[in-house]
Motif scaffolding. Structure first.
Motif, PDB file in Angstrom:
ATOM      1  N   ASP A  23       0.830  -1.201   0.000  1.00 38.10           N
ATOM      2  CA  ASP A  23       0.000   0.000   0.000  1.00 38.10           C
ATOM      3  C   ASP A  23       0.868   1.256   0.000  1.00 38.10           C
ATOM      4  O   ASP A  23       0.567   2.224  -0.702  1.00 38.10           O
ATOM      5  N   ALA A  24       1.950   1.237   0.770  1.00 31.72           N
ATOM      6  CA  ALA A  24       2.838   2.400   0.840  1.00 31.72           C
ATOM      7  C   ALA A  24       3.480   2.679  -0.510  1.00 31.72           C
ATOM      8  O   ALA A  24       3.619   3.847  -0.918  1.00 31.72           O
ATOM      9  N   GLN A  25       3.902   1.633  -1.234  1.00 35.02           N
ATOM     10  CA  GLN A  25       4.507   1.810  -2.553  1.00 35.02           C
ATOM     11  C   GLN A  25       3.499   2.421  -3.530  1.00 35.02           C
ATOM     12  O   GLN A  25       3.824   3.328  -4.292  1.00 35.02           O
ATOM     13  N   LYS A  26       2.283   1.931  -3.487  1.00 32.45           N
ATOM     14  CA  LYS A  26       1.252   2.438  -4.396  1.00 32.45           C
ATOM     15  C   LYS A  26       0.933   3.910  -4.101  1.00 32.45           C
ATOM     16  O   LYS A  26       0.795   4.718  -5.018  1.00 32.45           O
ATOM     17  N   ARG A  27       0.831   4.233  -2.828  1.00 38.78           N
ATOM     18  CA  ARG A  27       0.527   5.614  -2.454  1.00 38.78           C
ATOM     19  C   ARG A  27       1.655   6.556  -2.873  1.00 38.78           C
ATOM     20  O   ARG A  27       1.407   7.686  -3.291  1.00 38.78           O
ATOM     21  N   SER A  28       2.885   6.077  -2.770  1.00 38.36           N
ATOM     22  CA  SER A  28       4.019   6.907  -3.154  1.00 38.36           C
ATOM     23  C   SER A  28       4.024   7.184  -4.655  1.00 38.36           C
ATOM     24  O   SER A  28       4.262   8.312  -5.088  1.00 38.36           O
ATOM     25  N   ILE A  29       3.744   6.163  -5.443  1.00 39.39           N
ATOM     26  CA  ILE A  29       3.702   6.333  -6.894  1.00 39.39           C
ATOM     27  C   ILE A  29       2.571   7.278  -7.280  1.00 39.39           C
ATOM     28  O   ILE A  29       2.729   8.161  -8.131  1.00 39.39           O
ATOM     29  N   ARG A  30       1.420   7.094  -6.648  1.00 35.03           N
ATOM     30  CA  ARG A  30       0.286   7.988  -6.931  1.00 35.03           C
ATOM     31  C   ARG A  30       0.632   9.430  -6.557  1.00 35.03           C
ATOM     32  O   ARG A  30       0.285  10.373  -7.288  1.00 35.03           O
ATOM     33  N   ALA A  31       1.321   9.609  -5.448  1.00 37.04           N
ATOM     34  CA  ALA A  31       1.710  10.951  -5.022  1.00 37.04           C
ATOM     35  C   ALA A  31       2.659  11.593  -6.028  1.00 37.04           C
ATOM     36  O   ALA A  31       2.531  12.791  -6.343  1.00 37.04           O
TER      37      ALA A  31
END
Length: 491
Positions: free
Chosen positions: A132-140
């Motif tokens: 989840d953290a990786q996905k949120r970072s990419i989205r950010a």
């Protein structure tokens, strides 16, 4: 819009202005074919289109409209009629009968990138394999990159921000879907676009890394600096300063660092030798991969015409701009008084030959000047002086870097000195256009005008004056309007 996106993709590839095959319209976009895992979306964020315009694009068009430059007839007017129109601040730059269907390069690349960015933003949280953290970072990262693009567009195709009128001034369409079949786009208002940009950056910030994978991608420092810059441009200085301070705090070990020209330009220095044709041959201006001073690295080609849409052929510093430099300012080594053929410029005017590649993301030097200006506007004069002198001490002998006492103690004089330092640091690289726009509505600069001079071979000159406020805004090009029936254009 599908036709428009196809057109824009064609004109922003490295082989600009060659024709695209008609079958391309039926090809599924790359993202739809391969993006399924979190790693796939992460790789999409490495697209060179987000940062690399070393062949054509970036701020090439923007640089032609800033008022710190002039032009030499013969060298300038023979290259591109689009260059001439931009230099003269003509009403119409791109005509519908252009056989090559040329369109604004920056507009084209940003709108094209918007498809990929919206795809990442809207889909990455449902991708497989990643945390989840990786996905949120990419989205950010994608949201911050989208905000960066929208800030460029609003500073080309809408009026300068004024709180009193931003709620009614026409903005630029806010595009949030990865849908090339969409046909209805509304311009909205300047305030709506700025609110959207701020929302993207603010909501992205918590999920961004302090240390980016590479400085072509977003980090906390990059977004804090960008958001501080936007607030500064909006006149919201109290909101800007904490973010600019945070950007410095988050640079961290191994982050962007200023070159010291006292060392790199000294005998045996890292930027030497100085070529008669290209200036400091090993300086960052002649390397498109040097990220030393970049907090957010974006680069564009800013040298002579080389088969591209634009070049800086015939462009020189105005005498007024050249006079802003002190004799010991080592940034003068990026300029020469010789024409491209080696002959001396008859009027002694200087052309910028030491910057083939300009950075236009967020440079550490700009961050110092943004914070210095913000402090000065909030009446922290000593803090502003400290920041501007830090930069100057890296560009000239320390003894000459001191801000004059008569300036350091006068708020208005100091603000104007910092604006001039922005010119000294970034002349002929596009930054001035953004300053021209915001200063045109700044009470401290009431009555400011902008002119261009063309120097003819016979010694005569022709002067062009930017018509305010209309030509501080570009018209949307014909093909954009054609596929968006009913959308109002700029005057």
């Amino acid at each position: 819009m599908k036709k428009l996106l196809y057109l824009l993709i064609c004109i922003t590839t490295p082989v600009a202005f060659t024709s695209c095959k008609k079958s391309f319209l039926e090809v599924v976009p790359l993202g739809n074919q391969v993006a399924s895992t979190t790693s796939d979306y992460d790789k999409l964020m490495n697209s060179p289109g987000f940062y690399d315009s070393r062949f054509a694009g970036g701020w090439q068009e923007v640089a032609l409209m800033e008022d710190d430059l002039a032009a030499e007839d013969g060298l300038f007017s023979t290259v591109s009629q689009h260059m001439v129109r931009l230099f003269q601040w003509q009403d119409v730059i791109y005509f519908p009968n252009d056989p090559y269907q040329r369109q604004p390069l920056l507009l084209g690349s940003i709108v094209t990138n918007m498809y990929s960015l919206n795809k990442i933003i809207n889909e990455v949280m449902n991708s497989s394999e990643g945390t989840d953290a990786q996905k949120r970072s990419i989205r950010a990262e994608a949201r911050a990159t989208r905000a960066w693009g929208n800030f460029q567009l609003i500073n080309l195709y809408a009026k300068p921000y004024q709180a009193a009128t931003a709620g009614t001034d026409l903005g630029f369409p806010i595009i949030t879907q990865a849908d090339i079949t969409a046909t209805v786009f509304k311009r909205g208002t300047v305030q709506e676009m700025y609110d959207f940009i701020i929302k993207d950056l603010t909501e992205a910030l918590p999920d961004l890394p302090v240390v980016p994978v590479i400085r072509t991608r977003m980090s906390k420092a990059a977004v804090e600096g960008m958001l501080g810059k936007i607030y500064l441009f909006m006149g919201r200085y109290n909101d800007a300063l904490p973010l600019l301070n945070a950007a410095f705090n988050d640079l961290g070990t191994g982050g962007a660092q200023l070159y010291d020209y006292n060392q790199t330009m000294a005998p045996g220095g890292a930027f030497l030798p100085i070529s008669n044709n290209y200036g400091p041959t090993k300086g960052p201006g002649n390397s498109y991969i040097d990220m030393t001073e970049s907090i957010l690295f974006k680069v564009f080609y800013n040298a002579g015409f080389n088969g591209n849409f634009y070049g800086n052929n015939g462009l020189v510093l105005t005498p007024q701009t050249a006079a802003l430099y002190g004799a010991s300012d080592l940034r003068l080594l990026l300029y020469t008084n010789k024409n491209p053929d080696g002959s001396l410029n008859a009027g002694g005017r200087l052309r910028k030959y030491g910057v083939m590649y300009s950075r236009y993301g967020l440079e550490l030097s700009e961050l110092y000047l943004l914070r210095a200006e913000c402090k000065a506007r909030l009446n922290d004069l000593s803090g502003a002086v400290e920041d501007v002198q830090t930069l100057r001490a890296h560009r000239m002998p320390v003894v000459d870097a001191t801000v004059p006492a008569t300036v350091a103690g006068d708020q208005v004089a100091l603000i104007k000195f910092i604006i001039e330092e922005r010119i000294r640091e970034f002349a002929m690289e596009g930054y001035r256009w953004f300053d021209m726009r915001r200063l045109s509505v700044d009470p401290l600069f009431t009555g400011i005008t902008f002119t261009h001079t063309l120097y003819n071979k016979d010694g005569s000159t022709v002067s062009y004056t930017l018509r305010q406020p209309d030509r501080l805004v570009l018209q949307l090009p014909y093909n954009f309007m054609q596929y968006n029936a009913g959308m109002p254009n700029n005057p």
